[in-house]
Design an enzyme around this catalytic site. Structure first.
Site, PDB file in Angstrom:
ATOM      1  N   SER A 163     -10.808  11.433  -5.874  1.00  0.00           N
ATOM      2  CA  SER A 163     -10.227  12.769  -5.868  1.00  0.00           C
ATOM      3  C   SER A 163      -8.729  12.712  -5.589  1.00  0.00           C
ATOM      4  O   SER A 163      -7.976  12.135  -6.351  1.00  0.00           O
ATOM      5  CB  SER A 163     -10.961  13.638  -4.851  1.00  0.00           C
ATOM      6  OG  SER A 163     -10.586  14.988  -4.956  1.00  0.00           O
ATOM      7  N   ASP A 320      -5.865  18.598  -8.718  1.00  0.00           N
ATOM      8  CA  ASP A 320      -5.809  17.260  -8.124  1.00  0.00           C
ATOM      9  C   ASP A 320      -6.259  16.253  -9.190  1.00  0.00           C
ATOM     10  O   ASP A 320      -6.655  16.637 -10.294  1.00  0.00           O
ATOM     11  CB  ASP A 320      -6.662  17.201  -6.857  1.00  0.00           C
ATOM     12  CG  ASP A 320      -8.138  17.469  -7.103  1.00  0.00           C
ATOM     13  OD1 ASP A 320      -8.475  18.008  -8.177  1.00  0.00           O
ATOM     14  OD2 ASP A 320      -8.959  17.150  -6.225  1.00  0.00           O
ATOM     15  N   ASP A 324     -11.070  18.794  -9.744  1.00  0.00           N
ATOM     16  CA  ASP A 324     -12.073  19.697  -9.162  1.00  0.00           C
ATOM     17  C   ASP A 324     -11.445  20.711  -8.213  1.00  0.00           C
ATOM     18  O   ASP A 324     -12.119  21.612  -7.727  1.00  0.00           O
ATOM     19  CB  ASP A 324     -13.209  18.928  -8.482  1.00  0.00           C
ATOM     20  CG  ASP A 324     -12.776  18.137  -7.255  1.00  0.00           C
ATOM     21  OD1 ASP A 324     -11.554  17.972  -7.042  1.00  0.00           O
ATOM     22  OD2 ASP A 324     -13.656  17.656  -6.520  1.00  0.00           O
ATOM     23  N   ARG A 325     -10.128  20.597  -7.960  1.00  0.00           N
ATOM     24  CA  ARG A 325      -9.436  21.548  -7.107  1.00  0.00           C
ATOM     25  C   ARG A 325      -8.304  22.213  -7.882  1.00  0.00           C
ATOM     26  O   ARG A 325      -7.818  21.668  -8.873  1.00  0.00           O
ATOM     27  CB  ARG A 325      -8.862  20.865  -5.859  1.00  0.00           C
ATOM     28  CG  ARG A 325      -9.919  20.206  -4.999  1.00  0.00           C
ATOM     29  CD  ARG A 325      -9.295  19.464  -3.833  1.00  0.00           C
ATOM     30  NE  ARG A 325     -10.274  18.640  -3.154  1.00  0.00           N
ATOM     31  CZ  ARG A 325     -10.507  18.657  -1.851  1.00  0.00           C
ATOM     32  NH1 ARG A 325      -9.812  19.454  -1.072  1.00  0.00           N
ATOM     33  NH2 ARG A 325     -11.415  17.875  -1.319  1.00  0.00           N
ATOM     34  N   THR A 398     -19.061  23.150   6.260  1.00  0.00           N
ATOM     35  CA  THR A 398     -17.903  22.731   5.479  1.00  0.00           C
ATOM     36  C   THR A 398     -18.315  21.821   4.326  1.00  0.00           C
ATOM     37  O   THR A 398     -19.099  20.896   4.495  1.00  0.00           O
ATOM     38  CB  THR A 398     -16.909  21.981   6.379  1.00  0.00           C
ATOM     39  OG1 THR A 398     -16.626  22.791   7.510  1.00  0.00           O
ATOM     40  CG2 THR A 398     -15.631  21.680   5.638  1.00  0.00           C
ATOM     41  N   GLU A 422     -13.792  27.080  -0.661  1.00  0.00           N
ATOM     42  CA  GLU A 422     -13.409  26.494   0.614  1.00  0.00           C
ATOM     43  C   GLU A 422     -11.893  26.461   0.676  1.00  0.00           C
ATOM     44  O   GLU A 422     -11.214  26.371  -0.356  1.00  0.00           O
ATOM     45  CB  GLU A 422     -13.993  25.096   0.793  1.00  0.00           C
ATOM     46  CG  GLU A 422     -13.531  24.071  -0.214  1.00  0.00           C
ATOM     47  CD  GLU A 422     -14.154  22.703   0.016  1.00  0.00           C
ATOM     48  OE1 GLU A 422     -14.962  22.574   0.941  1.00  0.00           O
ATOM     49  OE2 GLU A 422     -13.814  21.779  -0.734  1.00  0.00           O
TER      50      GLU A 422
END
Length: 611
Positions: A163, A320, A324-325, A398, A422
């Site tokens: 990631s 990223d 995925d972000r 989380t 999140e």
């Protein structure tokens, strides 16, 4: 061997080292170990061999290199053998359904490791046991793997990625048949199976044979098409998109996201975003950034801002490296750039998803079947929206492993899961992917930006409107770096025994009075009648939440993938608040008190967040 024993004096270390040398067929990592021995580099050897990587609910993540504590050919084979055996026990039809494996663009030339090679070795392990493998022929975003698991009805999925971690790292992320990341007890079962299968199976190294097998399938073309068809369902303003003149810049930060975000914009009939040329192609060296993590803010977005200034763009989107972000920034009237926090973008996307849903659903009763989710350390803005609008909000532990699994449960009950997020810039805008997805989130954000432009409204103005309608939710989050587990343990144990007695948590923090404590490491929650926490607990990680009399909430926790102690704080106020400055000042004072009273005793052993 005599020389190693002389310098290391640790029987276990000797055993695993020589076990490693016997099992390892990669000449590069074997040579690196031999060089450490020749140089009598005891510390380096201990780092590589003193403990095996732990397989947890986040899978594996570590630096690439030799040894049992590193990501390399052998540890990938050992991990996959354990995972394969666990799946064989769990699924009678594993050989009919199969698994999917994806990978990003990471590589580590000194050890010969790369995400593509690790993915190929994992495929070889499964194929050696007669299990069909859907191995992507090229790099993909992480969301493609959980999408494929659900879309094709597979038993499991593996994504080889680190990631947003530093360039030397890699990881091994695992999804279950429900399309969500694994949770307990699967992590413990897989970990046990790995320990029982450390010796490579006869054909585990044979990539060449595996790649020729009839059991190997390439899902790239079909999944590429089907994924974009699936996210198109969430496009609700196609006419506006076609006519929009809004200019947007996108950066993939040397990761995999460029072509996929371009295609997502095309699927929504949005004008393609301007791509940051220096960062659009995958590069495992990440040459233009210190940290390949857009969550770090302006430092990662410098080139994006420069391109936006050149092209007259008002918004920057950033993924990223495994896409995925999603991060977002907007140019302000002053000429400066505002980088939205993960919570602020979560508020905007949550509002937008509900706005679109309302336009498409005229049945007023349908809202009772609607859910949004966020993690316990994220802003509670979705709860405020849910209370006013009549849908359901749920808080999870989380990480998207918890939100993904909860979303699956709700979907199986016939509920609609509209959105989950999140604060670490992770957003799930489509139930087609039960994980955070920066590709679909980028397209949906692009449509939101286009829509707001027709109202002559900026993102910053819309965020203010959301807060005015549902209540101000301001947060301040950061972290300290700490590599010493003893220091981390001491810091959290001090909070649990604050007055010198067991379970005597602090009742105040400076001038701020504490009204409740929830400890999800031990299972204590003072808000519950029996003092037992409702959310799942885990002694393998640290996490304590404090609620203050002024309505503030602060959580301190360790990271599952990085050497960090993170803290999250939020203050909320009623809708229509006029004095936002005072609210921000009060939050700043709360954060200062937390650092002074809760972190100070170990402060000299902690490194602050890099600027």
């Amino acid at each position: 061997q005599v020389r190693v024993k002389k310098y290391l004096g640790n029987c276990y270390l000797n055993t695993v080292m020589f076990e490693r040398l016997i099992y390892d067929s990669n000449p590069k990592t074997a040579a690196m170990i031999q060089e450490m021995v020749n140089q009598e580099d005891v510390e380096a050897l201990k780092k590589c061999f003193s403990s095996r990587m732990e397989f947890g609910t986040a899978g594996l993540r570590a630096a690439m290199g030799p040894g049992i504590s590193r990501m390399n050919d052998l540890t990938i084979i050992q991990t996959t053998q354990g995972f394969c055996q666990y799946l064989e026990v769990s699924f009678e039809n594993l050989k009919e359904r199969g698994v999917v494996i994806g990978y990003d663009a990471r590589a580590h030339p000194p050890s010969g490791g790369s995400s593509k090679r690790f993915a190929s070795l994992a495929a070889a392990v499964f194929i050696s046991r007669g299990v069909p493998v859907h191995l992507f022929s090229d790099i993909t975003p992480t969301p493609f793997v959980p999408f494929t698991v659900s879309h094709l009805g597979l038993c499991a999925g593996i994504m080889v990625t680190a990631s947003h971690n530093p360039k030397q790292d890699n990881g091994y992320k695992v999804y279950w048949e429900n399309g969500a990341q694994i949770i307990s007890p699967h992590d413990k079962g897989i970990s046990k199976a790995i320990e029982e299968n450390l010796e490579p199976w006869p054909k585990s190294w044979n990539i060449e044979e595996a790649l020729k097998s009839s059991l190997l399938k390439n899902p790239y073309k079909n999944i590429y098409t089907d994924y974009f068809k699936a996210i198109q369902k969430h496009c609700c303003h196609r006419e506006i998109n076609r006519s929009s003149e809004v200019k947007i810049v996108h950066t993939s930060v040397h990761g995999v996201g460029h072509i996929f975000v371009q295609e997502a914009f095309k699927a929504f009939e949005l004008h393609p975003p301007y791509a940051v040329e220096e960062q659009k192609n995958p590069d495992p060296e990440f040459p233009t950034v210190k940290y390949p993590n857009p969550e770090e803010g302006e430092g990662v977005l410098t080139l994006s801002f420069a391109l936006a200034e050149k092209e007259g763009a008002s918004v920057v989107l950033a993924n990223d490296p495994d896409a995925d972000r999603l991060a977002m920034a907007e140019k302000q009237e002053s000429g400066s750039w505002r980088v939205f926090t993960g919570n602020e973008l979560g508020a905007l996307l949550g509002w937008w998803m509900f706005h679109c849903w309302k336009q498409q659903n005229t049945d007023v009763c349908a809202v009772k079947n609607l859910y949004m989710l966020s993690s316990t350390v994220s802003s509670k803005i979705l709860r405020a929206i849910a209370v006013k609008e009549g849908f359901h909000f749920e808080e999870t532990l989380t990480g998207f492993k918890w939100m993904g699994n909860r979303a699956r449960d709700l979907l199986d009950q016939g509920k609609t899961v509209l959105f989950a997020f999140e604060e670490a810039i992770g957003y799930m805008c489509s139930p087609s992917v039960l994980d955070k997805d920066g590709v679909s989130a980028a397209a949906i954000a692009g449509e939101m930006i286009s829509y707001l432009s027709t109202k002559s409204t900026t993102l910053s103005q819309q965020l203010t409107t959301v807060f005015n309608d549902y209540g101000y939710h301001i947060s301040k989050n950061s972290y300290f770096i700490c590599h010493d587990q003893d220091v981390i343990h001491s810091l959290f144990e001090r909070l649990r025994n604050y007055s010198g007695q067991k379970d005597s948590y602090p009742s105040e923090c400076g001038c701020f009075s504490i009204t409740a404590v929830r400890d999800l490491t031990t299972g204590y929650d003072s808000n519950q009648p029996d003092n037992k926490a409702v959310l799942p607990t885990s002694r393998s990680s640290q996490m304590i939440t404090f609620t203050f009399s002024n309505g503030g909430v602060a959580t301190m926790r360790t990271s599952g993938t990085e050497p960090k102690i993170k803290y999250y704080t939020e203050l909320c106020a009623a809708p229509g608040l006029s004095d936002v400055t005072s609210l921000n000042k009060e939050l700043d004072e709360l954060v200062e008190a937390i650092i002074e009273h809760f972190f100070q005793p170990q402060k000299n052993k902690l490194q602050p967040k890099p600027e």
